[in-house]
Design a protein around this motif. Structure first.
Motif, PDB file in Angstrom:
ATOM      1  N   LYS A 131       0.933  -0.920   0.311  1.00  0.00           N
ATOM      2  CA  LYS A 131      -0.145   0.173   0.199  1.00  0.00           C
ATOM      3  C   LYS A 131       0.810   1.334  -0.155  1.00  0.00           C
ATOM      4  CE  LYS A 131      -3.257  -2.438   2.435  1.00  0.00           C
ATOM      5  NZ  LYS A 131      -4.619  -3.506   1.338  1.00  0.00           N
TER       6      LYS A 131
ATOM      7  N   PHE B 166      -9.551   8.861   6.006  1.00  0.00           N
ATOM      8  CA  PHE B 166     -10.985   8.697   6.017  1.00  0.00           C
ATOM      9  C   PHE B 166     -11.798   9.524   4.851  1.00  0.00           C
ATOM     10  CE2 PHE B 166     -15.660   7.754   6.495  1.00  0.00           C
ATOM     11  CZ  PHE B 166     -15.223   6.500   5.596  1.00  0.00           C
ATOM     12  N   MET B 167     -11.743   8.552   3.978  1.00  0.00           N
ATOM     13  CA  MET B 167     -12.301   8.739   2.479  1.00  0.00           C
ATOM     14  C   MET B 167     -13.808   9.106   2.643  1.00  0.00           C
ATOM     15  SD  MET B 167      -9.982   8.882  -0.588  1.00  0.00           S
ATOM     16  CE  MET B 167      -9.443   6.748  -0.597  1.00  0.00           C
TER      17      MET B 167
ATOM     18  N   MET C 173     -13.040   6.044  -4.432  1.00  0.00           N
ATOM     19  CA  MET C 173     -13.855   6.599  -3.670  1.00  0.00           C
ATOM     20  C   MET C 173     -14.582   7.592  -5.083  1.00  0.00           C
ATOM     21  SD  MET C 173     -15.946   6.317  -1.092  1.00  0.00           S
ATOM     22  CE  MET C 173     -14.823   5.375   0.377  1.00  0.00           C
TER      23      MET C 173
HETATM   24  P1  AMP Z   1      -8.624  -1.893   1.110  1.00  0.00           P
HETATM   25  O1  AMP Z   1      -7.972  -3.160   0.895  1.00  0.00           O
HETATM   26  O2  AMP Z   1      -7.610  -0.850   0.673  1.00  0.00           O
HETATM   27  O3  AMP Z   1      -9.147  -1.992  -0.332  1.00  0.00           O
HETATM   28  O4  AMP Z   1      -9.740  -1.499   1.606  1.00  0.00           O
HETATM   29  C1  AMP Z   1     -11.022  -2.022   2.720  1.00  0.00           C
HETATM   30  C2  AMP Z   1     -11.816  -1.388   1.898  1.00  0.00           C
HETATM   31  O5  AMP Z   1     -11.387  -0.219   3.198  1.00  0.00           O
HETATM   32  C3  AMP Z   1     -11.993  -0.497   0.819  1.00  0.00           C
HETATM   33  O6  AMP Z   1     -12.597  -0.983   0.012  1.00  0.00           O
HETATM   34  C4  AMP Z   1     -12.865   0.886   1.459  1.00  0.00           C
HETATM   35  O7  AMP Z   1     -14.302   0.147   1.807  1.00  0.00           O
HETATM   36  C5  AMP Z   1     -12.075   0.699   2.452  1.00  0.00           C
HETATM   37  N1  AMP Z   1     -11.020   1.750   2.554  1.00  0.00           N
HETATM   38  C6  AMP Z   1      -9.504   1.467   2.558  1.00  0.00           C
HETATM   39  N2  AMP Z   1      -9.271   3.113   2.798  1.00  0.00           N
HETATM   40  C7  AMP Z   1     -10.275   3.684   2.978  1.00  0.00           C
HETATM   41  C8  AMP Z   1     -10.072   5.127   2.848  1.00  0.00           C
HETATM   42  N3  AMP Z   1      -9.255   6.237   3.203  1.00  0.00           N
HETATM   43  N4  AMP Z   1     -11.388   6.215   3.313  1.00  0.00           N
HETATM   44  C9  AMP Z   1     -12.504   5.511   3.125  1.00  0.00           C
HETATM   45  N5  AMP Z   1     -12.617   3.848   3.566  1.00  0.00           N
HETATM   46  C10 AMP Z   1     -11.470   3.284   2.911  1.00  0.00           C
END
Ligand code: AMP
Ligand code: GLY
Length: 436
Positions: free
Chosen positions: A103, A199-200, A285
């Motif tokens: 990441k 958080f977005m 997002m």
């Molecule tokens: P990821 O494995 O990075 O896809 O994260 C899993 C889930 O967490 C995503 O599909 C989003 O629903 C949520 N998520 C991850 N990062 C963010 C962020 N910065 N703001 C809001 N939701 C997030």
């Protein structure tokens, strides 16, 4: 052509189904495959993360083209070993697969090319991560905000954690706990580094883009439902259903995501000497029509691909070939103005503990055709019967002129399956249905 697909879930069943419809495909082997895939292709057992073994198998079976389904083989360098052996391959190199494997790496690429994403910081020890969280929360309180006005905050294990390494923390204590868990080894080596993010707010959708190192070609949008319960409640899962297209990502929003996020990142990867080849899955997002990057995956989404393949059909093979042969500038997608939906049928208890081995009935009598398919995600054949062998087990998938029609047809398939040990959500697509 002799084609090999690596993987054995619903994503790979739908890829195999699309590839088999293309007259270019003479022979298809899927490793490991599943009970549904065994009905349309040969299945083989193979160590998917051992590039040498995969290349040897491909040579021994005169394979002309390999499609890699899951991320683990890509992160292990299987595409590199195949290309070294002179075998055409759909999937990025190990170096380019870092876009999913780290990441931090993705954040750094975004910053280098100015692609909009959540503000972030990276930590290699718990002490400094926790100090950062404390500072984040106290700064807001000092400005006169309520306690925890700075929540939520997102804590992520840097590496691959099978979709579980992301904690959306609802307060400071929760965030500190997540940091301790990650550095304490809850996600193994994936948690040796941690990324803490803003958080977005907004609506999430996915964009699938073929990249040949230089050229990019968007091949579809989708939205999935990650929570296990109706109304998007309960624990996170790998996805309980999906539909394509995603209304929130149509038209100008998609163009913006391509121009501001995907194209600059792909150009940055090329500039660094690690061009991205394969499908790039951009998790976005969207807020007020403005897309920001949540994450990249270096493979097709599951279950989004099941809906996508239902719409693309046989041309999916031509597109993946054009991608692997660096001819994307000549390729185009022939879109029908249609919609597709897939509903996941899972074993009771999923995403927690569930039982394996229950018999699934009704599969012989559901009517399948080019617009209706029950893709298998976690099944095996036992004594001539199809039995459940995973958490997500079947993907009832259908196409229609409207989302409502696709949905009605997908649930028609679900209702034809006799599997008392399974469950599914009845509200897949509710958001799009409410908006349109
Ligand atoms: P990821 O494995 O990075 O896809 O994260 C899993 C889930 O967490 C995503 O599909 C989003 O629903 C949520 N998520 C991850 N990062 C963010 C962020 N910065 N703001 C809001 N939701 C997030
Ligand atoms: N459906 C989410 C994923 O494939 O990662």
């Amino acid at each position: 052509m002799n084609i090999l697909i690596l993987g054995g879930g619903g994503r790979e069943h739908s890829l195999a189904w699309a590839v088999m419809q293309n007259p270019k495909c003479d022979r298809l082997i899927v490793a490991p495959g599943n009970a549904g895939i065994a009905g349309i292709a040969e299945c083989a057992s193979l160590d998917l993360e051992n590039g040498g073994a995969v290349a040897e198998f491909a040579v021994a079976n005169s394979i002309d083209f390999v499609v890699v389904g899951p991320e683990a083989p890509l992160v292990a360098g299987v595409a590199d070993r195949l290309r070294e052996a002179g075998i055409l391959c759909f999937g990025p190199s190990q170096a380019a697969a870092r876009l999913e494997a780290s990441k931090y790496f993705t954040k750094e690429i975004c910053d280098a090319c100015g692609a909009p994403t959540a503000a972030w910081a990276r930590f290699t020890d718990a002490g400094s991560a926790k100090a950062h969280i404390h500072e984040h929360f106290s700064a807001r309180t000092a400005e006169g905000g309520a306690p925890n006005a700075a929540a939520p905050i997102v804590v992520k294990a840097d590496g691959l954690a099978v979709g579980k390494g992301v904690i959306v923390a609802i307060d400071e204590a929760n965030a500190q706990e997540a940091v301790d868990e990650m550095f304490g080894g809850a996600f193994g080596a994936a948690g040796a580094e941690v990324v803490i993010e803003e958080f977005m707010e907004g609506e999430e959708a996915s964009l699938f883009v073929l990249c040949d190192g230089e050229n990019v070609l968007p091949i579809g949008t989708a939205q999935d439902h990650k929570r296990v319960g109706e109304g998007d409640t309960g624990p996170n899962t790998g996805g309980m259903g999906a539909y394509s297209p995603a209304p929130v990502l149509e038209g100008a929003v998609m163009q913006r995501a391509m121009n501001e996020i995907v194209r600059p990142c792909v150009a940055e990867m090329a500039r660094r000497g690690t061009p991205y080849e394969g499908v790039l899955y951009a998790g976005l997002m969207i807020s007020d029509g403005v897309p920001r990057l949540v994450e990249y995956n270096v493979r097709f989404g599951d279950p989004e691909t099941q809906a996508l393949m239902m719409r693309l059909g046989a041309q999916a093979l031509d597109l993946m070939l054009a991608c692997a042969e660096a001819r994307l500038d000549e390729a185009c997608v022939n879109w029908a103005d249609d919609h597709a939906m897939t509903v996941v049928m899972a074993a009771r208890g999923y995403p927690g503990a569930y039982e394996k081995g229950s018999v699934i009935g009704g599969l012989d009598t559901v009517a399948e055709d080019s617009g209706h398919m029950v893709f298998h995600a976690g099944t095996v054949l036992r004594d001539g019967q199809v039995v459940a062998s995973g958490g997500r087990v079947l993907n009832a998938t259908a196409r229609g002129a409207t989302l409502a029609e696709a949905r009605e047809r997908a649930y028609g398939l679900v209702d034809g399956i006799d599997w008392p040990q399974g469950f599914h959500r009845r509200d897949i697509g509710w958001r799009a249905a409410a908006d349109h």
